[in-house]
Design a protein around this motif. Structure first.
Motif, mmCIF file in Angstrom:
data_model
loop_
_atom_site.group_PDB
_atom_site.id
_atom_site.type_symbol
_atom_site.label_atom_id
_atom_site.label_comp_id
_atom_site.label_asym_id
_atom_site.label_seq_id
_atom_site.Cartn_x
_atom_site.Cartn_y
_atom_site.Cartn_z
ATOM 1 N N LYS A 46 0.752 -1.313 0.043
ATOM 2 C CA LYS A 46 0.001 0.119 0.032
ATOM 3 C C LYS A 46 0.895 1.150 -0.100
ATOM 4 N N ARG A 47 1.877 1.086 0.761
ATOM 5 C CA ARG A 47 2.969 2.392 0.641
ATOM 6 C C ARG A 47 3.446 2.639 -0.383
ATOM 7 N N ILE A 48 3.806 1.303 -1.057
ATOM 8 C CA ILE A 48 4.532 1.933 -2.573
ATOM 9 C C ILE A 48 3.522 2.300 -3.315
ATOM 10 N N GLN A 49 2.325 1.612 -3.458
ATOM 11 C CA GLN A 49 1.257 2.118 -4.244
ATOM 12 C C GLN A 49 1.028 3.773 -4.164
ATOM 13 N N LYS A 50 0.935 4.235 -2.978
ATOM 14 C CA LYS A 50 0.978 5.574 -2.568
ATOM 15 C C LYS A 50 2.084 6.151 -3.161
ATOM 16 N N ASP A 51 3.424 5.838 -3.148
ATOM 17 C CA ASP A 51 4.777 6.418 -3.720
ATOM 18 C C ASP A 51 4.365 6.530 -5.206
ATOM 19 N N PHE A 52 3.995 5.562 -5.865
ATOM 20 C CA PHE A 52 3.984 5.191 -7.121
ATOM 21 C C PHE A 52 2.685 6.423 -7.925
ATOM 22 N N ILE A 53 1.747 6.570 -6.639
ATOM 23 C CA ILE A 53 0.625 7.567 -7.485
ATOM 24 C C ILE A 53 1.446 8.884 -7.164
ATOM 25 N N LYS A 54 1.950 8.959 -6.245
ATOM 26 C CA LYS A 54 2.624 10.425 -6.140
ATOM 27 C C LYS A 54 3.727 10.704 -7.091
ATOM 28 N N PHE A 55 4.547 9.872 -7.699
ATOM 29 C CA PHE A 55 5.722 10.129 -8.746
ATOM 30 C C PHE A 55 5.068 9.051 -9.880
ATOM 31 N N ASN A 56 3.856 9.035 -10.465
ATOM 32 C CA ASN A 56 3.311 8.387 -11.421
ATOM 33 C C ASN A 56 4.167 8.861 -12.865
ATOM 34 N N ARG A 57 4.366 10.024 -12.883
ATOM 35 C CA ARG A 57 5.079 10.599 -14.188
ATOM 36 C C ARG A 57 6.593 10.260 -14.178
ATOM 37 N N LYS A 58 7.075 9.895 -13.137
ATOM 38 C CA LYS A 58 8.608 9.652 -13.046
ATOM 39 C C LYS A 58 9.146 8.285 -13.566
ATOM 40 N N LEU A 59 10.358 8.173 -13.723
ATOM 41 C CA LEU A 59 10.909 6.879 -14.135
ATOM 42 C C LEU A 59 11.114 6.010 -12.859
#
Ligand SMILES: Cc1cc2nc3c(=O)[nH]c(=O)nc-3n(C[C@H](O)[C@H](O)[C@H](O)COP(=O)(O)OP(=O)(O)OC[C@H]3O[C@@H](n4cnc5c(N)ncnc54)[C@H](O)[C@@H]3O)c2cc1C
Length: 375
Positions: A243-256
């Motif tokens: 869940k924590r990583i999903q949150k990070d991925f949402i936050k950084f979704n445009r990053k590599l």
């Protein structure tokens, strides 16, 4: 001066004498009396009375408040001088001269004969011989008729087969969990601080688990598999971490992907984790599949390493083995073989974990030996 990375972990304040003795394994019982007369409480009092302020850190580790091992040395040196103790430095003892069952003199390398009523051998172990503990005392004790239990390096760093720990050398991780697996079965674990080095891993939890790793490596059958597993996020279970990583991925979704792990991992580990995950680092985060994310979560909870061997005496913190406990009186530290001989410190067949236990062993046995030789 090198103890506790230059801070000197003087003692261990978390446990009572019985619990403390247990940390030395079944041989620990030998220490019960010495700990009861000069245990951690008395050690702290001793130093505080000499104006060395102390502090207790996580896990009961006691340090000088100044964080300087040098201050411990200064205080001890002043105490000796104040009490009229003559200190001879750079005076290597070459030989112990015995007549019947008594030591009559010690002979130094420069030809001086030192005569006393009673003698204490406190020459330490064989670990880090460059600091003076070259193991001479074991040879003397053996020649005097004592049994020396097999000497082994203990609390040692571990050499790792994989190349990636080397890439992270110099990085210290706090609050991680290191487990040992034998043929897929978990055998032991340690929680705390780990350090990556040019040969593999070190740091308190590695030193502490090294004995078990050494035993399993030795016992390993031909095709047996010994693995170490590093959990980078022991406080989070798989689901919570996901869940924590999903949150990070949402936050950084445009990053590599390779630029999206800054909140999760120290810089030095990012490239390594990206490579080990098998996920293309140049993939945009919003393109990462659920399976790939799950793989990443599992990897963070289980970074696998293959231990090859333990490092030897040159890098060991202490020596396991030593003068047999059966031949020393636990209430006086007096030899049961030689009339006027006593032992103190690491030369005795006792070894504890990291955390101030080994110096406490020296203070306690040193105190008892001192009390019994000064009468
Ligand atoms: C890098 C490192 C960090 C450590 N950190 C900690 C820590 O923070 N906390 C902790 O509890 N333990 C720590 N330890 C372990 C602890 O330092 C030892 O267990 C302890 O110092 C042993 O004390 P000792 O008096 O028995 O022997 P030593 O401290 O080894 O002293 C033995 C002395 O005998 C002298 N000697 C040897 N042979 C002769 C000879 N032939 N003639 C004359 N003199 C001789 C040596 O020169 C030396 O001065 C650490 C050890 C290392 C190597």
């Amino acid at each position: 001066m090198v103890t506790g990375k230059g801070r000197c972990n003087i003692t261990q304040a978390e446990f009572n004498s019985k619990e403390l003795a247990d940390k030395f394994g079944k041989e620990g019982r030998f220490l019960l009396y010495a700990l009861s007369v000069f245990g951690p409480k008395q050690v702290i009092e001793f130093f505080e009375n000499l104006k060395l302020k102390t502090k207790t850190e996580r896990g009961g580790r006691v340090f000088p408040k100044s964080d300087k091992a040098e201050d411990v040395l200064q205080v001890l040196r002043c105490y000796l001088v104040k009490n009229g103790v003559k200190i001879l430095v750079n005076k290597k003892v070459k030989k112990i001269i015995k007549e019947n069952n008594r030591i009559v003199a010690v002979l130094t390398e420069d030809g001086e004969k030192i005569i006393a009523d009673k003698y204490i051998i406190a020459t330490g172990g064989k670990a880090y011989p460059m600091f003076g503990s070259t193991g001479d005392g074991f040879v003397w004790a053996k020649n005097l008729g004592h049994t020396i239990i097999k000497l082994k390096p203990a609390l040692t760093p571990i050499k790792i087969q994989e190349k990636w720990p080397k890439e992270a050398q110099g990085l210290t991780l706090k609050n991680v969990l290191l487990s040992i697996y034998e043929n897929g079965k978990k055998r032991d674990n340690r929680f705390g601080e780990l350090l990556f080095t040019h040969f593999g891993i070190s740091g308190p939890i590695v030193l502490d688990i090294s004995k078990t790793v050494g035993e399993f490596l030795k016992l390993r059958k031909n095709n047996g598999e010994i693995k170490l597993s590093l959990d980078l996020k022991p406080a989070l279970d798989l689901e919570t971490l996901d869940k924590r990583i999903q949150k990070d991925f949402i936050k950084f979704n445009r990053k590599l992907f390779k630029n999206s792990l800054d909140d999760l991992l120290p810089q030095k580990l990012i490239d390594i984790v990206v490579k080990l995950s098998g996920i293309n680092g140049n993939k945009q985060v919003n393109e990462i599949t659920k399976e790939e994310r799950r793989k990443l979560v599992k990897l963070l909870k289980n970074l696998e390493m293959t231990p090859i061997e333990l490092l030897g005496f040159n890098k060991a913190i202490i020596t396991a083995g030593g003068v047999s406990l059966k031949e020393i009186n636990a209430k006086t530290m007096k030899s049961k073989i030689i009339e006027n001989l006593y032992f103190a410190g690491e030369i005795i067949n006792l070894d504890g974990p990291t955390g101030g236990y080994n110096l406490q062993l020296c203070w306690s046995t040193g105190y008892v030996a001192g009390e019994n030789t000064s009468q």
